[in-house]
Design a protein around this motif. Structure first.
Motif, PDB file in Angstrom:
ATOM      1  N   HIS A   6       0.859  -1.197   0.000  1.00 50.82           N
ATOM      2  CA  HIS A   6       0.000   0.000   0.000  1.00 50.82           C
ATOM      3  C   HIS A   6       0.889   1.238   0.000  1.00 50.82           C
ATOM      4  O   HIS A   6       1.644   1.466   0.944  1.00 50.82           O
ATOM      5  CB  HIS A   6      -0.880  -0.061   1.260  1.00 50.82           C
ATOM      6  N   SER A   7       0.830   2.029  -1.078  1.00 53.45           N
ATOM      7  CA  SER A   7       1.694   3.211  -1.156  1.00 53.45           C
ATOM      8  C   SER A   7       1.057   4.307  -1.991  1.00 53.45           C
ATOM      9  O   SER A   7       0.238   4.038  -2.869  1.00 53.45           O
ATOM     10  CB  SER A   7       3.031   2.825  -1.796  1.00 53.45           C
ATOM     11  N   HIS A   8       1.465   5.526  -1.686  1.00 53.76           N
ATOM     12  CA  HIS A   8       1.015   6.681  -2.479  1.00 53.76           C
ATOM     13  C   HIS A   8       2.261   7.349  -3.060  1.00 53.76           C
ATOM     14  O   HIS A   8       2.550   8.514  -2.786  1.00 53.76           O
ATOM     15  CB  HIS A   8       0.176   7.619  -1.607  1.00 53.76           C
ATOM     16  N   HIS A  43      -5.288   6.982  -4.284  1.00 55.95           N
ATOM     17  CA  HIS A  43      -6.710   7.046  -3.922  1.00 55.95           C
ATOM     18  C   HIS A  43      -7.576   7.187  -5.164  1.00 55.95           C
ATOM     19  O   HIS A  43      -7.264   7.983  -6.055  1.00 55.95           O
ATOM     20  CB  HIS A  43      -6.982   8.269  -3.046  1.00 55.95           C
ATOM     21  N   GLU A  80      -6.319   2.487  -4.429  1.00 52.97           N
ATOM     22  CA  GLU A  80      -7.048   2.340  -3.166  1.00 52.97           C
ATOM     23  C   GLU A  80      -8.437   2.918  -3.420  1.00 52.97           C
ATOM     24  O   GLU A  80      -8.619   4.132  -3.442  1.00 52.97           O
ATOM     25  CB  GLU A  80      -6.325   3.096  -2.047  1.00 52.97           C
ATOM     26  N   GLU A 107     -10.851   0.744   0.419  1.00 48.52           N
ATOM     27  CA  GLU A 107     -10.887   1.576   1.625  1.00 48.52           C
ATOM     28  C   GLU A 107     -12.344   1.706   2.067  1.00 48.52           C
ATOM     29  O   GLU A 107     -13.182   2.225   1.322  1.00 48.52           O
ATOM     30  CB  GLU A 107     -10.295   2.955   1.319  1.00 48.52           C
ATOM     31  N   ALA A 134      -8.279  -2.215   3.174  1.00 44.07           N
ATOM     32  CA  ALA A 134      -7.117  -1.387   3.543  1.00 44.07           C
ATOM     33  C   ALA A 134      -7.148  -1.057   5.033  1.00 44.07           C
ATOM     34  O   ALA A 134      -8.210  -0.749   5.585  1.00 44.07           O
ATOM     35  CB  ALA A 134      -7.116  -0.094   2.729  1.00 44.07           C
ATOM     36  N   HIS A 135      -5.978  -1.120   5.655  1.00 43.07           N
ATOM     37  CA  HIS A 135      -5.774  -0.769   7.084  1.00 43.07           C
ATOM     38  C   HIS A 135      -7.030  -0.985   7.931  1.00 43.07           C
ATOM     39  O   HIS A 135      -7.577  -0.041   8.516  1.00 43.07           O
ATOM     40  CB  HIS A 135      -5.245   0.671   7.235  1.00 43.07           C
ATOM     41  N   ASN A 160      -1.617  -1.618   8.174  1.00 41.02           N
ATOM     42  CA  ASN A 160      -0.643  -0.555   7.943  1.00 41.02           C
ATOM     43  C   ASN A 160       0.544  -0.706   8.892  1.00 41.02           C
ATOM     44  O   ASN A 160       0.349  -0.799  10.117  1.00 41.02           O
ATOM     45  CB  ASN A 160      -1.291   0.815   8.202  1.00 41.02           C
ATOM     46  N   ASP A 188       1.694   2.473   3.457  1.00 44.57           N
ATOM     47  CA  ASP A 188       0.777   3.597   3.226  1.00 44.57           C
ATOM     48  C   ASP A 188       1.569   4.907   3.182  1.00 44.57           C
ATOM     49  O   ASP A 188       1.103   5.952   3.636  1.00 44.57           O
ATOM     50  CB  ASP A 188      -0.307   3.643   4.320  1.00 44.57           C
ATOM     51  N   HIS A 190       3.144   8.335   2.133  1.00 46.23           N
ATOM     52  CA  HIS A 190       2.615   9.459   1.353  1.00 46.23           C
ATOM     53  C   HIS A 190       3.702  10.479   1.015  1.00 46.23           C
ATOM     54  O   HIS A 190       3.510  11.314   0.131  1.00 46.23           O
ATOM     55  CB  HIS A 190       1.533  10.204   2.139  1.00 46.23           C
ATOM     56  N   ARG A 195       4.620  10.610   6.817  1.00 46.64           N
ATOM     57  CA  ARG A 195       4.143   9.279   6.404  1.00 46.64           C
ATOM     58  C   ARG A 195       5.132   8.714   5.394  1.00 46.64           C
ATOM     59  O   ARG A 195       4.879   8.684   4.196  1.00 46.64           O
ATOM     60  CB  ARG A 195       2.722   9.389   5.822  1.00 46.64           C
TER      61      ARG A 195
END
Ligand SMILES: [Fe+2]
Length: 245
Positions: A6-8, A43, A80, A107, A134-135, A160, A188, A190, A195
């Motif tokens: 999970h990554s942005h 997202h 996500e 999510e 997610a999380h 997470n 996760d 950001h 983060r």
């Protein structure tokens, strides 16, 4: 394989990496921390557009910018998806699954869940999609009865990594892993500050708190998912807290 689920880290598409330089820095840091594969999960809020085509175009554009960069982990396209309603009405919903798979990072709403929340998730499974929640430790405030109904569906759970550094969240993760309701882990990430990439810490914390088997289980599951292999309920493993961090 060490996979951040999970990554942005895609540039300029959501509240994650603000530009290409930040993306590259995040991915290089991940590689330094031993991550071999990163699933890119920007997202997607489908309610803000007529369909999800705009998102797919933006996502491809952002991905193309990273395509030529070396010394970063292998990248896998994903998203996500915010469960804002009956998302099965979007004709191209399957394009939001992780590349070449039927797994979709989902999510859940932060507002109180109701029967519709479970029904909309169920409808995704009827399409052959396996939602990865997610999380899920953040959903602790939702009615347990509804969470149990969600767990009864064909879903997997993503945890997470930063939650392991927060006392209250850590307790939730303890409960979930004891029930066998934790299957993959993500940073996760950001940005590079609040983060940030954290897989070196995550790996140490998981091995210390739940044992090496737990870490290996998360990584094996991620590999299976990327190969679009089935992880069935009977494959679920539970892990107990070993010691306090
Ligand atoms: Fe996220």
């Amino acid at each position: 394989m060490v996979c951040d689920f999970h990554s942005h880290a895609l540039p300029k598409i959501d509240d994650g990496a603000k530009n290409l330089d930040m993306s590259i820095e995040m991915l290089k840091k991940s590689k330094e921390q031993g991550v071999t594969d990163v699933i890119l999960t920007p997202h997607c809020y489908p309610y803000s557009q007529r369909d999800i085509t705009d998102f797919l175009v933006k996502r491809k554009h952002a991905y193309d910018m990273l395509n030529t960069i070396s010394d970063i982990p292998n990248l896998h396209m994903g998203c996500e998806l915010h469960l804002t309603g009956d998302v099965t009405k979007y004709f191209n919903i399957k394009e939001l699954c992780m590349e070449n798979t039927n797994y979709l990072l989902l999510e859940m709403p932060t507002t109180p869940w109701n029967d519709n929340t479970i029904e909309f998730t169920y409808k995704l499974t009827l399409m052959g999609i396996t939602p990865v929640i997610a999380h899920d430790e953040r959903n602790f405030h939702q009615k347990q009865e509804l969470r149990n109904l969600l767990y009864d569906l064909d879903v997997l759970i993503q945890i997470n990594a930063p939650s392991l550094s927060i006392h209250s969240m850590r307790k939730e993760v303890d409960k979930m892993l004891k029930l066998g309701m934790g299957h993959v882990i993500g940073s996760d990430m950001h940005n590079l500050t609040s983060r940030k990439p954290c897989f070196d810490t995550a790996q140490k914390q998981i091995k210390k708190r739940y044992g090496e088997d737990c870490w290996n289980y998360f990584m094996t599951n991620a590999e299976k998912i990327l190969n679009d292999e089935k992880i069935s309920y009977r494959d679920f493993k539970s892990f107990k807290k070993k010691s306090l961090l």
